[in-house]
Enzyme design. Sequence first.
Site, PDB file in Angstrom:
ATOM      1  N   HIS A   1     -12.887  28.264   8.626  1.00  0.00           N
ATOM      2  CA  HIS A   1     -13.202  27.350   7.523  1.00  0.00           C
ATOM      3  C   HIS A   1     -14.191  26.267   7.953  1.00  0.00           C
ATOM      4  O   HIS A   1     -14.341  25.263   7.279  1.00  0.00           O
ATOM      5  CB  HIS A   1     -11.917  26.722   6.975  1.00  0.00           C
ATOM      6  CG  HIS A   1     -10.957  27.736   6.442  1.00  0.00           C
ATOM      7  ND1 HIS A   1     -11.180  28.440   5.289  1.00  0.00           N
ATOM      8  CD2 HIS A   1      -9.788  28.213   6.941  1.00  0.00           C
ATOM      9  CE1 HIS A   1     -10.187  29.283   5.079  1.00  0.00           C
ATOM     10  NE2 HIS A   1      -9.325  29.172   6.082  1.00  0.00           N
TER      11      HIS A   1
ATOM     12  N   GLU B   1      -2.676  18.201  21.820  1.00  0.00           N
ATOM     13  CA  GLU B   1      -2.328  17.412  23.009  1.00  0.00           C
ATOM     14  C   GLU B   1      -3.259  17.758  24.181  1.00  0.00           C
ATOM     15  O   GLU B   1      -3.708  16.872  24.906  1.00  0.00           O
ATOM     16  CB  GLU B   1      -0.851  17.652  23.368  1.00  0.00           C
ATOM     17  CG  GLU B   1      -0.334  16.935  24.593  1.00  0.00           C
ATOM     18  CD  GLU B   1      -0.479  15.413  24.557  1.00  0.00           C
ATOM     19  OE1 GLU B   1      -0.807  14.840  23.510  1.00  0.00           O
ATOM     20  OE2 GLU B   1      -0.305  14.795  25.619  1.00  0.00           O
TER      21      GLU B   1
ATOM     22  N   TRP C   1      -7.118  -6.454  27.823  1.00  0.00           N
ATOM     23  CA  TRP C   1      -7.733  -5.379  27.047  1.00  0.00           C
ATOM     24  C   TRP C   1      -8.346  -6.091  25.844  1.00  0.00           C
ATOM     25  O   TRP C   1      -7.641  -6.597  24.971  1.00  0.00           O
ATOM     26  CB  TRP C   1      -6.663  -4.379  26.611  1.00  0.00           C
ATOM     27  CG  TRP C   1      -7.219  -3.166  25.912  1.00  0.00           C
ATOM     28  CD1 TRP C   1      -7.696  -2.031  26.506  1.00  0.00           C
ATOM     29  CD2 TRP C   1      -7.345  -2.963  24.504  1.00  0.00           C
ATOM     30  NE1 TRP C   1      -8.112  -1.145  25.556  1.00  0.00           N
ATOM     31  CE2 TRP C   1      -7.909  -1.691  24.313  1.00  0.00           C
ATOM     32  CE3 TRP C   1      -7.047  -3.730  23.380  1.00  0.00           C
ATOM     33  CZ2 TRP C   1      -8.185  -1.162  23.048  1.00  0.00           C
ATOM     34  CZ3 TRP C   1      -7.319  -3.208  22.130  1.00  0.00           C
ATOM     35  CH2 TRP C   1      -7.869  -1.936  21.976  1.00  0.00           C
TER      36      TRP C   1
ATOM     37  N   GLU D   1      -9.326  11.932  26.814  1.00  0.00           N
ATOM     38  CA  GLU D   1      -9.026  10.560  27.241  1.00  0.00           C
ATOM     39  C   GLU D   1      -9.244  10.328  28.726  1.00  0.00           C
ATOM     40  O   GLU D   1      -9.596   9.220  29.119  1.00  0.00           O
ATOM     41  CB  GLU D   1      -7.656  10.078  26.766  1.00  0.00           C
ATOM     42  CG  GLU D   1      -6.457  10.704  27.394  1.00  0.00           C
ATOM     43  CD  GLU D   1      -5.155  10.151  26.810  1.00  0.00           C
ATOM     44  OE1 GLU D   1      -5.126   9.027  26.291  1.00  0.00           O
ATOM     45  OE2 GLU D   1      -4.142  10.871  26.885  1.00  0.00           O
TER      46      GLU D   1
ATOM     47  N   LYS E   1      -2.225   1.415  28.044  1.00  0.00           N
ATOM     48  CA  LYS E   1      -1.021   2.235  27.955  1.00  0.00           C
ATOM     49  C   LYS E   1      -0.191   1.914  26.721  1.00  0.00           C
ATOM     50  O   LYS E   1       0.314   2.790  26.047  1.00  0.00           O
ATOM     51  CB  LYS E   1      -0.191   2.020  29.219  1.00  0.00           C
ATOM     52  CG  LYS E   1       1.081   2.824  29.283  1.00  0.00           C
ATOM     53  CD  LYS E   1       0.800   4.232  29.708  1.00  0.00           C
ATOM     54  CE  LYS E   1       2.034   5.101  29.728  1.00  0.00           C
ATOM     55  NZ  LYS E   1       1.669   6.522  29.641  1.00  0.00           N
TER      56      LYS E   1
ATOM     57  N   ASN F   1      -1.057 -12.263  24.896  1.00  0.00           N
ATOM     58  CA  ASN F   1      -1.149 -10.841  24.564  1.00  0.00           C
ATOM     59  C   ASN F   1      -0.963 -10.737  23.061  1.00  0.00           C
ATOM     60  O   ASN F   1       0.024 -11.241  22.531  1.00  0.00           O
ATOM     61  CB  ASN F   1      -0.039 -10.077  25.312  1.00  0.00           C
ATOM     62  CG  ASN F   1       0.045  -8.624  24.927  1.00  0.00           C
ATOM     63  OD1 ASN F   1      -0.920  -8.048  24.430  1.00  0.00           O
ATOM     64  ND2 ASN F   1       1.191  -8.013  25.160  1.00  0.00           N
ATOM     65  N   GLY F   2      -1.930 -10.116  22.353  1.00  0.00           N
ATOM     66  CA  GLY F   2      -1.800  -9.991  20.901  1.00  0.00           C
ATOM     67  C   GLY F   2      -3.080 -10.416  20.211  1.00  0.00           C
ATOM     68  O   GLY F   2      -4.145 -10.487  20.832  1.00  0.00           O
TER      69      GLY F   2
ATOM     70  N   ARG G   1      -1.763  -1.812  31.210  1.00  0.00           N
ATOM     71  CA  ARG G   1      -1.768  -2.347  29.848  1.00  0.00           C
ATOM     72  C   ARG G   1      -3.151  -2.779  29.384  1.00  0.00           C
ATOM     73  O   ARG G   1      -3.379  -3.047  28.209  1.00  0.00           O
ATOM     74  CB  ARG G   1      -0.824  -3.549  29.757  1.00  0.00           C
ATOM     75  CG  ARG G   1       0.613  -3.237  30.103  1.00  0.00           C
ATOM     76  CD  ARG G   1       1.453  -4.479  30.052  1.00  0.00           C
ATOM     77  NE  ARG G   1       1.549  -4.994  28.706  1.00  0.00           N
ATOM     78  CZ  ARG G   1       2.462  -4.624  27.817  1.00  0.00           C
ATOM     79  NH1 ARG G   1       3.379  -3.741  28.150  1.00  0.00           N
ATOM     80  NH2 ARG G   1       2.468  -5.125  26.615  1.00  0.00           N
TER      81      ARG G   1
ATOM     82  N   LYS H   1      -5.683  15.090  26.047  1.00  0.00           N
ATOM     83  CA  LYS H   1      -5.662  14.815  27.504  1.00  0.00           C
ATOM     84  C   LYS H   1      -7.067  14.928  28.072  1.00  0.00           C
ATOM     85  O   LYS H   1      -7.501  14.080  28.848  1.00  0.00           O
ATOM     86  CB  LYS H   1      -4.744  15.799  28.258  1.00  0.00           C
ATOM     87  CG  LYS H   1      -3.263  15.611  28.056  1.00  0.00           C
ATOM     88  CD  LYS H   1      -2.691  14.340  28.626  1.00  0.00           C
ATOM     89  CE  LYS H   1      -2.715  13.198  27.672  1.00  0.00           C
ATOM     90  NZ  LYS H   1      -1.619  12.948  26.808  1.00  0.00           N
TER      91      LYS H   1
ATOM     92  N   CYS I   1      -2.663  -6.428  26.540  1.00  0.00           N
ATOM     93  CA  CYS I   1      -2.860  -7.218  27.751  1.00  0.00           C
ATOM     94  C   CYS I   1      -1.536  -7.310  28.501  1.00  0.00           C
ATOM     95  O   CYS I   1      -0.480  -7.012  27.957  1.00  0.00           O
ATOM     96  CB  CYS I   1      -3.319  -8.619  27.391  1.00  0.00           C
ATOM     97  SG  CYS I   1      -4.802  -8.604  26.408  1.00  0.00           S
TER      98      CYS I   1
END
Length: 609
Positions: free
Chosen positions: A505, A482, A74, A489, A604, A100-101, A27, A486, A2
């Site tokens: 495999h 990566e 968030w 997300e 983020k 926040n937390g 955030r 990208k 947050c």
Amino acid sequence: MCGIIGYIGSQKVLPVLIEGLKKLEYRGYDSAGIAVAGRRHVRLCRVKGKISDLEKKLNQESLDGNYGLGHTRWATHGRPSEENAHPHQDCTGSFVVVHNGIIENYLSLKKELINEGHAFQTETDTEVIAHLVEKYFEENLGEAVQRAIQDLKGAFSLAVLSPLDWGKIVIAKMGPPAVVGINEGEYFISSDINPLLSHTRNIVFLEDQEMAVVTKEGFQFFDFEGKAVEKKVEQLSWTPLMIEKRGFKHFMLKEIYEQPQVVRDTISGRFSLESKKLCLDELGLSPQKLKHFSRVVILACGTSYHAGLVGKYFIESLSGIPTDIEYASEYRYRDFILDRNSLVLVISQSGETADTLAALREIKKQKCASLAVTNVPKSSIAREAQGVLLTHAGPEIGVAATKTFSAQLTALALTALYLAQVKGKLKEKDLLTFFQQLQRIPHLMESILGKAKSIQELAQRYHAYSHFLYLGRWVSFPVALEGALKLKEISYIHAEGYPSGEMKHGPIALIDEKMPSMVIIPRDRVYEKMMSNISEIKTRVGCVLAVASEDDREILSNVDEVIPVPSVHPLFTPFLTTLPLQLFAYYIAAIRGVDIDQPRNLAKSVTVE
Ligand code: M6R
């Protein structure tokens, strides 16, 4: 996760809070709210949705004042909704909290408080804080908050205000970041420095177990026992311009385009042409000390983990030091064996990722040497690691990491070369050759960016697929991971990154005409092997898009699409092969019309476990 903002001074508080929240929105962005303090009561406005939704609602209400708090959320406890949006209040509406937390013991606290007669309005963990402050308040808000936080277990940075002790904002930190911005006759509270840049460069960073009482006249810092703490006012070097879009449609696109400069800035001043040596004195670990490490362990999450994986190849190839890499979130729960000859590298663009920070603290307990690669100079990880190598990428606002990845690769290449230098593993002329290869990279990146149009056209042809495989080997394997990250997300397309040797495999069973493979195949030591893997896919009617060296003619007749990249030393190809994959993900997301800078469910900076 947050974002918290607070202001006390003589400006109208509403625009300050709204502008601040916009800069913190990366955030968390599932709900938002503000509180403006009046002499008698506090007025709140909260919404489910983004800051723009909050602004719309505020247009219909007039909230006047010079003192208040704001929050962008968030969700962790309680679904995103107007009721669960911060700020939260106690039973009387006199104590207002943003947080926040995660309060881990909130259920038992809630039970106790309900037994004592408190009535709860929300499903959040945060609301217990408001009721605890109500419970402990006599006449001093600072003292009540200090007593309340003794009851809390978990991670928090929080801010509280109340008309019953008017003219104060009380903040406390245990885990997630909190900073105070100082200007003539006005003070700002924030989760990070971004909202403060347009107001002041004078910042105080809170440490864990510290709290502050901020008024219009000044501030005082205390520890959680109430003992006064002297704090240093730091001067920021970041500028407000760094957090503007500057004509780009999205921050992500702007940040992709900043990569050549970011690599230049991260290299800059770290090599002496006179002595033909790397100078990384800033590491805080002397060459004599570094010489003795016989093992490197890299810990990171997400994109930083992928950069670390490339870093492992850099360090092993250049310095010959065996290197392990582990997700920071996994490291914490393993019986990982470290000894004093191990150098631990923690990588985190934000410097605040809870898992990486916790892993760093574990390492410190074991008295192992730690070196942080981070983009945020005064972040928790930067402050707590023994040594720091800063990546000079400037603030990254897009939730998908792009320029910080390239900056991390640069820092890791420098670290690998430096370790090679102190260990005497590379001759002076070879060190210089590698450094010169590194110096060429920004220019080569520019040539890829100059051809972005062709990647946009490619995205047009492939945006409707629902699944992708990303395949690479050796240094291109982390690039595959990566690239897939990208795409998933920001476009919400399912994409899996795999080492291409593993195809046979299992994953090869997925191949059909509906599953394109993005293959990263620069000319390097595994080129022939990769060609065989491509042939295995083509035999099974799979479509292949290849990121390949621009002088590679052979590839043209073997795949469906080619994305050419310039040639560079094989070890350094990830700098170049990642760029088109970032652009491909960006353009596909743009065609699909999703929120590129703030993808759903993400934040983020992940400051909770
Ligand atoms: O700030 P950090 O580098 O520690 O963040 C780690 C991850 O949360 C981050 O890389 C995340 O995976 C990004 N969304 C990737 O684009």
